[in-house]
Each structure stands twice: as C-alpha cells, then as structure tokens.
Design an enzyme around this catalytic site. Structure first.
Site, PDB file in Angstrom:
ATOM      1  N   PHE A   1     -12.192  67.224 -38.393  1.00 48.75           N
ATOM      2  CA  PHE A   1     -11.046  66.671 -39.105  1.00 48.75           C
ATOM      3  C   PHE A   1      -9.924  66.227 -38.172  1.00 48.75           C
ATOM      4  CE2 PHE A   1     -13.108  69.694 -42.033  1.00 48.75           C
ATOM      5  CZ  PHE A   1     -13.659  68.742 -42.885  1.00 48.75           C
ATOM      6  N   CYS A   2     -10.265  65.987 -36.938  1.00 52.77           N
ATOM      7  CA  CYS A   2      -9.305  65.518 -35.942  1.00 52.77           C
ATOM      8  C   CYS A   2      -9.197  63.999 -36.025  1.00 52.77           C
ATOM      9  CB  CYS A   2      -9.782  65.942 -34.547  1.00 52.77           C
ATOM     10  SG  CYS A   2      -8.715  65.384 -33.207  1.00 52.77           S
ATOM     11  N   GLY A   3      -8.026  63.474 -35.721  1.00 53.12           N
ATOM     12  CA  GLY A   3      -7.835  62.033 -35.691  1.00 53.12           C
ATOM     13  C   GLY A   3      -8.704  61.345 -34.646  1.00 53.12           C
TER      14      GLY A   3
END
Length: 183
Positions: free
Chosen positions: A60-62
C-alpha cells in the site's frame, strides 16, 4: 587400521562442510518463507554466487507501482543470472497483515515473477538476518522500495532510495557491475 579408515571419511566431511560454509557469504545465511507457499527459501542454496537485487516492498505504498519496473528489470537480466528478491515489510505501516492480500498485489496486480517472501521486519534489532547484513554493509532501508544491488560474493555494491526507479541509469549500471563480478 579400521579406525584410521573411518577417520578419513570423517575428516573429509568436516573439510567439505567447512568449504561449503565458507562459500556462503554472511548475507545469504539462513532462510525466509516464500510468499503464499509452504516452502522456505534457503538463501545460500538459491542465491550464492549470483548477482542479486534485494528490495523491501509494501503493498500500500505510493511506490508500489515500482513492482512493474522491478519485474521489467528482472526479465531483462534474468537470463544473465540476475536474481531479484522482494521482501514485504510493515515496518513503515504500509503492508497488509494478510499474506493473501500481499500476494494478490504482487502476483495479480503487478505480474511479479521474481522471488517474494512473506512479510518480514527489515529495520532495527528484530530485522531478519538478510537486512541486518545489508544494513551493516550499507544502510538500513529508509523507506519502502529501498534497493540493494549485491555482487556474486554477497557484497553490497550499491543501494538506492525509494525515489530511484528500477530503470534508472544508476541502478542499471550497478546491476551490470554485479553481473560482471566474479563468483
């Protein structure tokens, strides 16, 4: 006489074992569980003598779209011996607590075919051995998608921040340097 004949194989086994252990760099000692599989990856058996890129990831990291670039990097160089290992981690609070969801992001959403492990700690005193040695040789990951390029002897030759894309000229140069290294 019988004792002497029994001692020779025992001595040979000791030397063979110490030779094998000597060939496995500290970085690759131990094993990690493969993502959504019942098997563990013996790091030494699987990666000793091979150039390697190690990346701590988070679903869920950019920076998660870098999975595509990492897969492209792997496809470009795998026939030359490059191995790539993704190690999901929730150390920066951006990984799922559910391995099935992590696997979906990697395998389904981004088409990852390189080796992925179950989520691990990558920073601090509880970091897995692989990342403790990476930190000793360079630095601990400062965020998700921190990349390490390791030569065939198990030495970090370069590390890159999350901002460095997998197709950046600096990263490509380090990968090609690792590929050219002697085992």
């Amino acid at each position: 006489m019988l004792v002497r004949w029994l001692a020779v194989p025992a001595v040979l086994m000791v030397f063979a074992g110490s030779t094998w252990a000597g060939e496995c760099p500290s970085l690759l000692q131990g094993s990690l569980p493969k993502l959504r599989a019942k098997e563990s990856i013996d790091l030494c058996q699987r990666f000793a003598g091979k150039p390697l890129v190690v990346v701590n990831t988070a679903s869920f990291c950019g920076f998660a779209p870098q999975f595509k670039g990492l897969e492209s990097l792997y496809q470009r160089y795998k026939d030359q011996g490059l191995e790539l290992v993704g190690v999901p981690s929730n150390d920066f609070k951006q990984e799922s607590k559910d391995g099935a969801e992590t696997a979906k992001v990697c395998y389904v959403n981004y088409g990852v075919t390189f080796t992925m492990t179950e989520p691990q700690q990558v920073r601090g005193p509880d970091a897995v051995h692989l990342f403790k040695v990476l930190a000793e040789q360079s630095s601990a990951p400062k965020w998700n998608f921190y990349k390490y390029v390791v030569d065939r002897q198990g030495k970090v030759i370069a590390n890159f921040s999350s901002l460095t894309k997998p197709d950046s000229p600096e990263l490509i140069e380090a990968v090609e340097q690792a590929l050219a290294s002697k085992p």
